[in-house]
Design an enzyme around this catalytic site. Structure first.
Site, mmCIF file in Angstrom:
data_model
loop_
_atom_site.group_PDB
_atom_site.id
_atom_site.type_symbol
_atom_site.label_atom_id
_atom_site.label_comp_id
_atom_site.label_asym_id
_atom_site.label_seq_id
_atom_site.Cartn_x
_atom_site.Cartn_y
_atom_site.Cartn_z
ATOM 1 N N GLU A 453 44.599 33.564 40.621
ATOM 2 C CA GLU A 453 44.387 34.242 41.828
ATOM 3 C C GLU A 453 45.391 35.110 42.046
ATOM 4 O O GLU A 453 45.954 35.296 43.150
ATOM 5 C CB GLU A 453 44.304 33.131 42.943
ATOM 6 C CG GLU A 453 42.899 32.352 43.056
ATOM 7 C CD GLU A 453 42.937 31.265 44.164
ATOM 8 O OE1 GLU A 453 41.931 30.939 44.446
ATOM 9 O OE2 GLU A 453 43.969 30.744 44.344
ATOM 10 N N GLU A 520 38.097 25.696 39.079
ATOM 11 C CA GLU A 520 38.019 24.608 40.268
ATOM 12 C C GLU A 520 36.861 24.361 40.919
ATOM 13 O O GLU A 520 35.881 25.460 40.864
ATOM 14 C CB GLU A 520 38.912 25.462 41.266
ATOM 15 C CG GLU A 520 40.487 25.565 40.967
ATOM 16 C CD GLU A 520 41.109 26.278 41.961
ATOM 17 O OE1 GLU A 520 40.894 26.454 43.095
ATOM 18 O OE2 GLU A 520 42.443 26.933 41.624
#
Length: 934
Positions: A453, A520
């Site tokens: 991220e 995820e």
């Protein structure tokens, strides 16, 4: 060179005097040392150190490293360990925003010099005799976040990157006795802009520290370069070794042995890597067969004397991207994975080998075959365990700059770092290099990850290019390109987070070039993990869907003492920190203490093979059919006995209708709108009259996706049901039937009728019907709730094991199960304890003066039901932020349900439960069960 505080805010200064990163191999001087796995050339510096904490650099003891400095005011601290968990500084949990957000107006690479804690560590030591006279180095395996190092008053170096080892040569400064080692650790630096992971923000020396000595000829770095030929039986090694010391004329011999000790190869190797070793007849390494072979390098000096032995265990496997598929040893591989932070509720990220062993045991029981080291490299022992247990790894660089490009959920990268900023490029490539060099020999690693991220740009592209250029045998992973397709070439796979099954299906239906991974998914926050089946089905439908990694392994919570002196687990905000992201730290499939959450049985099921799942389903089907037959036979026998049962005694009062039979009594109240007394064999089983159950304590997913707010009217309806009338339908000696009607001001148009029928045999049948109405919000649950006057000592049921919900029940085992009524250890109390597909359950009460327990059995009528038996009402659970806020009720709340909303799990901040597991309040629902009183 003199140390400079300005290095802290210069992203181009991240290592001063630090040695090049190298492999994590161990070395021994003799065969005896090797056999005992005892490194005499290593000296631990773990233990008690002198320590001083300062709130900012200006307040630090700047000259503490001088030998003559006055350190009499210093305290003590344990190494390894976090500063904040030993009484210094502020514990803080943060997800995506930076810790100083709203406190300091900063932009990269700035720090707030007034709020930048400094930890000054001092360790005195004598050098072990085995290290004397040799080249001596120090390794600090993990220091958060930047540090300066001195030995005996001499500046040694500076390093950033909290999660990879920092090595320094101490030879010129060390002495045999009374050495003075000083480490100045800074919690804030430019590195902080790159370490914005979703975790508690700590500082200090939190991984082991040790000295090591190098023999006269030493293997500085080892790369086995192991591979597997296309026949899957021929192993390959092309070892490359970097030697130091008196290497002129030195020789290296290599021996390769199989697990049984049979020697497959023995001979000299060229350290430059030109020796190509072929090993026929090896067994390929994979999850099912994690076969490791022993490689031993023997280093001899120019005189032919053995000076060093270097062992390493390796497997032979081939991982490749071919025709759009990820292949391991030529076969499509499916990643049944989980993300794992290093965590312990006492020590934070300063974990031990015992913690890792326990986690690996859980992995094996849950059929987990893959792990992502979110979002930093782990301790080396974890990689050894993954090699040994066949756990496929995504090894992730210590990089996350989430708060620099995503604000309040929106993509806004105007000041993103590292981006394409040239001054940040080398420091992030260095992080990739440090991880790669340490971990490159671990068979389990299939992917290098460029971090997490951090958006995308030229700098992360440079990291990807580094991996590709230096390791053609592995692939590169990075999810961030999803937000910036200009740099799509960074990642070899299409990696996303929390994509819905439908979004993934649309991607795969287009037959893309890249296979799909969910780095995820299944956000397991609180009572979650519903709907996993939809993701597993994708793998059966599309070859290019190759699995995912559950978020995440363990709740991040810390033991603390609350204001009442109780030892409890705390989450974000419980430590007085602001800003914080509160309970978002708890998303694991295990609790913070390592015990398994109820949902792990679902992981175990879906991460098993299709054949295993089919066998499980068939076993459950047969067990359920047998149970149904047995129950039907018992009911038929009871009906036969009922004919001989004495007549009921019906007593008509002004307010109550009493029904008495052999060994039982039911007292129906017109005022209380239901039975107020339920006596079986002299024992009272009711506290108050049962009521319609229309609300459940909101799960964290319910709150996150807005369901709790949208359907809040049902909470009022549940609490304030209004009886609109009753009807005595039958009042005879063999049967009494009474119906109660309910309406709800909060949900106009909805109606519930509960019909109670008592027969002479002592069976109380309950039929509850919900009638919906247009425009009403979705229901959380429909059923009948009753409260026992005293807590049940145990409960047994015939149905699915564990806590199950409509979208999370396939992992349950059908059979007879028992437990003491309780709530699982979710950090935030919420709905829990539901048991789906139940045929019958038994409430048990036992008192000190009773020789035998008294029991009350509830059975299905026609079809299975769901139920829960908890110490608390839905409202009590709803109102508590922490477990310790719940009162000691002295009751058991039993809810029998005919319809239950799923828990969901796609994410915890927007995704709703899948449509099949929602309850429309415009529909009608029905529930029937029987209570055996006689």
């Amino acid at each position: 060179m003199q140390p400079d505080l300005n290095w802290l805010v210069d992203p181009e200064v991240f290592a001063v005097g630090r040695l090049p990163a190298h492999s994590d191999h161990r070395w021994y001087q003799t065969e005896a040392e090797l056999a005992q796995k005892t490194m005499t050339l290593r000296q631990s510096l773990d233990g008690e150190w002198q320590f001083a904490y300062s709130p900012n650099p200006a307040a630090r003891p700047a000259d503490f490293w001088r030998e003559e400095a006055d350190r009499s005011a210093f305290g003590r601290i344990q190494v390894p360990g976090h500063v904040e968990l030993q009484g210094y500084g502020q514990i803080q949990y943060i997800n995506t925003m930076y810790p100083w957000d709203g406190r300091s107006g900063l932009r990269p690479p700035q720090i707030d010099w007034n709020d930048a804690p400094v930890s000054s560590y001092v360790r005195r030591f004598d050098l072990d005799p085995a290290l004397a006279g040799k080249r001596v180095c120090i390794c600090l395996e993990g220091v958060e976040q930047a540090f300066y190092l001195w030995l005996n008053g001499k500046f040694i170096g500076y390093s950033e990157d909290s999660f990879t080892p920092a090595h320094f040569d101490l030879t010129e400064a060390i002495r045999p006795k009374d050495n003075l080692l000083c480490v100045e650790v800074h919690k804030r630096s430019s590195a902080g802009w790159l370490e914005d992971q979703d975790f508690f923000r700590f500082s200090g020396i939190f991984r082991p520290v040790y000295l090591y000595a190098k023999p006269e000829v030493h293997v500085e770095d080892l790369w086995l370069r192991a591979g597997l030929a296309g026949d899957n039986t021929t192993g390959a090694l092309a070892p490359r070794l970097r030697l130091s010391g008196a290497s002129e004329g030195a020789a290296v011999e290599c021996r390769v042995s199989d697990p049984a000790g049979r020697v497959l190869f023995e001979g000299p190797v060229d350290p430059s890597g030109s020796t190509d070793i072929r090993l026929p007849g090896v067994q390929a390494w994979d999850h099912e067969h994690p076969v490791l072979y022993s490689v031993l390098f023997t280093v001899k000096n120019a005189a032919g004397r053995v000076v060093e032995l270097v062992p390493y265990a390796t497997g032979f496997r081939r991982f490749e991207l071919k025709n759009g598929l990820l292949l391991l040893n030529g076969k499509r591989v499916m990643f049944n994975g989980v993300n794992r932070h290093e965590w312990n509720p006492e020590r934070g990220r300063a974990i031990t080998g015992e913690d890792m062993d326990r986690a690996m045991g859980t992995f094996r029981r849950a059929n987990i075959n893959a792990v992502r080291t979110c979002h930093y490299p782990d301790q080396s022992r974890w990689y050894d365990l993954c090699d040994e247990n066949g756990i496929y790894m995504i090894d992730e660089t210590n990089l996350e700059s989430h708060g620099s490009w995503q604000k309040l959920g929106a993509v806004e990268p105007s000041w993103n770092v590292p981006g394409s900023l040239p001054q940040w490029k080398e420091c992030v490539v260095d992080r990739a290099r440090s991880m790669f060099e340490r971990d490159k020999n671990h068979t389990a690693i299939l992917f290098w990850s460029c971090g997490n991220e951090s958006y995308a740009g030229e700098d992360i592209l440079a990291m990807s290019e580094f991996f590709h250029e230096n390791d053609p045998g592995r692939l590169v992973h990075y999810e961030g390109v999803f937000h910036n397709r200009e740099f799509d070439q960074i990642s070899d796979v299409e990696s996303r987070m929390y994509a819905t099954p439908q979004d993934i299906r649309e991607y795969l239906a287009a037959k893309p070039a890249k296979p799909f991974l969910l780095c995820e998914y299944m956000h397991d926050m609180g009572n979650s993990l519903g709907g996993m089946e939809s993701y597993i089905q994708l793998g059966e439908e599309f070859d290019q869907y190759q699995g995912g990694f559950i978020w995440d392994y363990m709740d991040q919570a810390l033991w603390r003492t609350d204001s009442l002196g109780r030892r409890v687990l705390g989450y974000g905000g419980d430590f007085g920190e602001r800003p914080t992201d509160y309970n978002f730290s708890a998303n694991g499939i295990v609790f913070a203490d390592g015990s398994e959450k109820p949902a792990i049985q679902e992981v175990r099921y879906w991460y098993s093979t299709p054949e295993q799942r089919a066998a499980h389903d068939e076993q459950n089907r047969r067990a359920a059919e047998q149970s149904a037959r047995q129950l039907a036979a018992e009911q038929q026998e009871r009906a036969s006995r009922a004919e001989a049962a004495p007549d009921l005694t019906v007593i008509e009062g002004d307010v109550n209708l009493g029904v008495q039979g052999k060994d039982f009594e039911v007292l129906f109240s017109y005022v209380e709108a239901g039975p107020v007394s339920l006596v079986s064999k002299g024992v009272q089983w009711l506290y108050r009259a049962p009521r319609p159950a229309l609300w459940r304590a909101s799960t964290e997913n319910d709150i996150g996706n807005g369901f709790a707010a949208k359907s809040a009217a049902w909470m009022a309806a549940d609490a304030f049901a209004r009886c609109t009338g009753w009807t005595v339908r039958e009042k005879g000696p063999r049967k009494v039937e009474i119906a109660y009607a309910f309406a709800f001001a909060a949900v106009p148009g909805a109606r519930v009728e509960i019909v109670y029928t008592v027969d002479a045999a002592g069976t109380l049948r309950v039929k509850a019907e919900f009638t919906g109405a247009p425009g009403l919000p979705e229901l959380p649950v429909f059923g009948v709730r009753l409260v026992l006057p005293e807590p049940a000592s145990a409960i047994g049921w015939t149905g699915l094991s564990g806590e199950t919900y409509p979208d999370r029940k396939k992992g349950g085992v059908f059979g007879r199960h028992t437990e003491i009524p309780h709530i699982p250890d979710y950090l935030v109390p919420q709905d829990c304890g539901v048991h789906m597909d139940t045929h019958r359950f038994t409430l048990e009460r036992r008192t000190a003066d009773q020789a035998d327990a008294t029991r009350l059995e509830v059975c299905m009528e026609g079809k299975p039901f769901a139920f829960s038996a908890l110490p608390y009402t839905a409202q009590e659970l709803q109102n508590a932020d922490h477990r310790e806020q719940l009162p000691a009720t002295g009751r058991t709340v039993v809810t029998v349900m005919g319809a239950v909303r799923g828990v969901g799990g796609i994410d915890s901040w927007g995704a709703d439960v899948e449509p099949a597991y929602r309850l429309s309040a415009e529909q009608d629902y029905r529930l029937e069960f029987a209570v055996q009183l006689g």
